[in-house]
Motif scaffolding. Structure first.
Motif, short mmCIF file in Angstrom:
data_model
loop_
_atom_site.label_atom_id
_atom_site.label_comp_id
_atom_site.label_asym_id
_atom_site.label_seq_id
_atom_site.Cartn_x
_atom_site.Cartn_y
_atom_site.Cartn_z
N LEU A 140 28.80 82.56 65.71
CA LEU A 140 28.01 83.55 66.45
C LEU A 140 27.79 83.10 67.89
O LEU A 140 27.92 83.90 68.84
CB LEU A 140 26.67 83.76 65.74
N LEU A 141 27.46 81.83 68.09
CA LEU A 141 27.28 81.30 69.44
C LEU A 141 28.58 81.41 70.24
O LEU A 141 28.57 81.79 71.43
CB LEU A 141 26.84 79.83 69.37
N THR A 142 29.70 81.08 69.58
CA THR A 142 30.99 81.15 70.27
C THR A 142 31.32 82.59 70.65
O THR A 142 31.86 82.85 71.74
CB THR A 142 32.10 80.57 69.38
N GLU A 143 31.02 83.54 69.77
CA GLU A 143 31.27 84.95 70.11
C GLU A 143 30.42 85.39 71.29
O GLU A 143 30.90 86.14 72.16
CB GLU A 143 30.98 85.81 68.87
N GLN A 144 29.17 84.95 71.33
CA GLN A 144 28.32 85.27 72.49
C GLN A 144 28.88 84.64 73.76
O GLN A 144 28.87 85.26 74.83
CB GLN A 144 26.90 84.78 72.22
N THR A 145 29.39 83.42 73.62
CA THR A 145 29.96 82.74 74.78
C THR A 145 31.24 83.43 75.23
O THR A 145 31.49 83.57 76.44
CB THR A 145 30.25 81.27 74.42
N ILE A 146 32.06 83.86 74.27
CA ILE A 146 33.29 84.59 74.61
C ILE A 146 32.95 85.86 75.38
O ILE A 146 33.59 86.19 76.39
CB ILE A 146 34.10 84.91 73.33
N ALA A 147 31.92 86.58 74.91
CA ALA A 147 31.51 87.80 75.61
C ALA A 147 31.03 87.48 77.02
O ALA A 147 31.34 88.20 77.98
CB ALA A 147 30.41 88.50 74.81
N SER A 148 30.29 86.38 77.15
CA SER A 148 29.79 85.98 78.47
C SER A 148 30.94 85.58 79.39
O SER A 148 30.99 85.97 80.56
CB SER A 148 28.81 84.82 78.32
N PHE A 149 31.88 84.77 78.85
CA PHE A 149 33.04 84.34 79.66
C PHE A 149 33.92 85.53 80.02
O PHE A 149 34.50 85.58 81.12
CB PHE A 149 33.87 83.32 78.88
N SER A 150 34.00 86.52 79.11
CA SER A 150 34.81 87.70 79.41
C SER A 150 34.19 88.51 80.55
O SER A 150 34.89 88.99 81.45
CB SER A 150 34.92 88.56 78.14
N GLU A 151 32.86 88.63 80.50
CA GLU A 151 32.17 89.34 81.59
C GLU A 151 32.34 88.57 82.91
O GLU A 151 32.58 89.18 83.97
CB GLU A 151 30.69 89.49 81.25
N THR A 152 32.24 87.26 82.83
CA THR A 152 32.43 86.45 84.04
C THR A 152 33.82 86.63 84.61
O THR A 152 34.01 86.77 85.83
CB THR A 152 32.19 84.96 83.70
N GLN A 153 34.82 86.63 83.71
CA GLN A 153 36.20 86.81 84.18
C GLN A 153 36.36 88.16 84.88
O GLN A 153 37.03 88.24 85.94
CB GLN A 153 37.16 86.72 83.00
N ASN A 154 35.76 89.21 84.35
CA ASN A 154 35.88 90.53 84.98
C ASN A 154 35.26 90.53 86.38
O ASN A 154 35.82 91.09 87.33
CB ASN A 154 35.20 91.59 84.11
N ARG A 155 34.11 89.88 86.51
CA ARG A 155 33.43 89.85 87.80
C ARG A 155 34.20 89.01 88.81
O ARG A 155 34.30 89.35 89.99
CB ARG A 155 32.01 89.33 87.63
N VAL A 156 34.77 87.90 88.33
CA VAL A 156 35.57 87.06 89.23
C VAL A 156 36.84 87.80 89.64
O VAL A 156 37.27 87.74 90.81
CB VAL A 156 35.92 85.72 88.53
N GLU A 157 37.43 88.53 88.66
CA GLU A 157 38.66 89.26 88.98
C GLU A 157 38.38 90.35 90.02
O GLU A 157 39.21 90.59 90.92
CB GLU A 157 39.22 89.88 87.70
N GLN A 158 37.22 91.01 89.92
CA GLN A 158 36.87 92.03 90.92
C GLN A 158 36.77 91.41 92.31
O GLN A 158 37.29 91.97 93.30
CB GLN A 158 35.54 92.68 90.54
N ARG A 159 36.13 90.24 92.40
CA ARG A 159 35.98 89.59 93.70
C ARG A 159 37.33 89.08 94.22
O ARG A 159 37.57 89.07 95.43
CB ARG A 159 34.98 88.44 93.59
N TYR A 160 38.20 88.68 93.27
CA TYR A 160 39.54 88.24 93.68
C TYR A 160 40.33 89.42 94.26
O TYR A 160 41.01 89.29 95.30
CB TYR A 160 40.25 87.62 92.48
N ARG A 161 40.26 90.59 93.63
CA ARG A 161 41.02 91.75 94.08
C ARG A 161 40.50 92.26 95.44
O ARG A 161 41.25 92.88 96.20
CB ARG A 161 40.95 92.87 93.04
N LEU A 162 39.20 92.01 95.65
CA LEU A 162 38.66 92.39 96.96
C LEU A 162 38.98 91.36 98.03
O LEU A 162 38.61 91.53 99.20
CB LEU A 162 37.13 92.55 96.85
#
Length: 432
Positions: A140-162
């Protein structure tokens, strides 16, 4: 007097699911089935040894038809005989009593060893149960972490594309996400293995039918009363078994010594017979009394060697008991030390978790404001997840230490469970 029946210590966990699994183990475990069979073998041997102190009675009958030559020609006749014979060995030197006592002590030792086995199996099941609970919490902790890392990746990818962040930030975010997903698979495999082991303990095929539903690691608030060293010797079934083995070996020494002395046997028979002969029929009662004395004179040292062997067995049993006592105290000292260490470790990890959470929030704010690169965020995220995971493992380890300490302290709650299973075992059909 007899020590008061101790309460099953796992009731402190107040977990109905765990209680049900333990009931299945006590009813279906195959190692316990083997232990019960060994106990019943010992009980049968004890009954055999005790029977040697009583007279033996046998009933014999004979009937036949024979042809014999006679003065006037051949004669064919019938004969019948019915007799009761009794045999009794006078236990002048206590040999038979010593053998009976030795068998009784061996039976007591088998019962105590079965208690030790029961205690060990229950402790093993509880340990596996909370390991499964921890593995589920880790997933359960790992799934929460995966969701958090996935959200982080999306935000980093947005800043990279900009064009606000370099490509290395995106690659590091993806790396963290995939590492978390890989870690989840390890916990899944660990959970499966744990549930397979639990299934075997309750006598089932190693599948996941006994899967642990959602549960929480319990908070441990009550301390175990360790008690006095003298109480430990009474509480530990393995120490009681070792002491009974000494008593049995001592009685076997006495029996071996008595074997070298004369033995006196009494034989008696009574019966009736009927036999046809040429001159008529012979019939009537018959009886006989006979006593015999057997005195060993020369056996090339066989009986003396048996005495020496039994004395060596006795010395071995005494050494085994002394070693068992030392190991018992070591297990308790280890359990207390590990328990204290685990409690302190949990305190430190809880403080570390608060610190890593604050570090992660600050690092992420600095990153979003352009005050730092992605590496501090990455480091803080990994540290926070690692600390949470280690805190879960430490809490489960504290429970394992509590289980080890309860096992080391022993108890006698197993007696009722063993007697209940003896009643329902196939061997209970025997005649007492």
């Amino acid at each position: 007097g007899e020590p008061r029946q101790s309460e099953p210590w796992w009731h402190d966990f107040a977990d109905p699911q765990l209680n049900r699994l333990i009931e299945l183990l006590l009813a279906e475990n195959l190692s316990l089935e083997q232990g019960l069979a060994r106990l019943e073998q010992a009980q049968a041997v004890a009954r055999q040894a005790g029977a040697g102190q009583w007279p033996g009675l046998t009933l014999s009958g004979e009937a036949g038809r024979s042809r014999q030559p006679a003065a006037t020609g051949s004669f064919t006749g019938n004969h019948q005989q019915l007799a009761v014979a009794a045999a009794f060995e006078i236990d002048l030197w206590g040999k038979l009593a010593a053998r009976s006592k030795a068998a009784d002590y061996s039976t007591r030792a088998n019962f105590a060893e079965l208690q030790t086995l029961t205690l060990g199996l229950v402790s093993q099941l509880i340990d596996l149960y909370y390991l499964a609970v921890e593995q589920r919490a880790q997933i359960l902790l790992t799934e929460q972490t995966i969701a958090s890392f996935s959200e982080t990746q999306n935000r980093v990818e947005q800043r990279y594309r900009l064009g606000l962040r370099p490509a290395i930030d995106l690659y590091q975010a993806r790396q963290s996400l995939q590492n978390a997903r890989a870690g989840r698979e390890l916990f899944e495999a660990g959970l499966a293995n744990t549930e397979h082991a639990m299934a075997v303990l309750i006598g089932r095929f190693p599948d996941r039918s006994s899967s642990v539903k959602l549960a929480d690691l319990p908070a441990l608030v009550r301390s175990f009363p360790v008690g006095l060293p003298s109480q430990l010797l009474e509480q530990r079934p393995d120490l009681r078994a070792a002491m009974d083995r000494i008593a049995a070996a001592d009685q076997n020494v006495a029996a071996a010594i008595a074997e070298r002395f004369p033995s006196i046997n009494l034989l008696a028979s009574y019966g009736t017979s009927r036999q046809e002969i040429t001159s008529g029929v012979l019939s009537g009662d018959f009886w006989s009394l006979l006593s015999s004395l057997t005195l060993p004179i020369f056996d090339a040292g066989r009986r003396q060697a048996e005495v020496e062997r039994n004395r060596a067995v006795l010395r071995e049993a005494i050494a085994a008991y002394r070693l068992a006592v030392l190991n018992a105290f070591r297990e308790i000292e280890d359990g207390l030390a590990n328990h204290r260490a685990s409690e302190l470790r949990i305190q430190h990890l809880a403080e570390s978790e608060n610190a890593t959470a604050a570090t992660m929030r600050l690092a992420w704010q600095n990153y979003l404001q352009g005050l730092s690169d992605y590496l501090p965020v990455l480091t803080a995220q990994r540290a926070h997840y690692d600390t949470q995971s280690r805190l879960l493992a430490a809490r489960r380890q504290l429970i394992s230490n509590r289980i080890s300490l309860a096992r080391a302290l022993g108890g006698n709650w197993m007696e009722t469970e063993i007697e209940r299973r003896l009643v329902t075992s196939p061997g209970d059909q025997k005649n007492e």
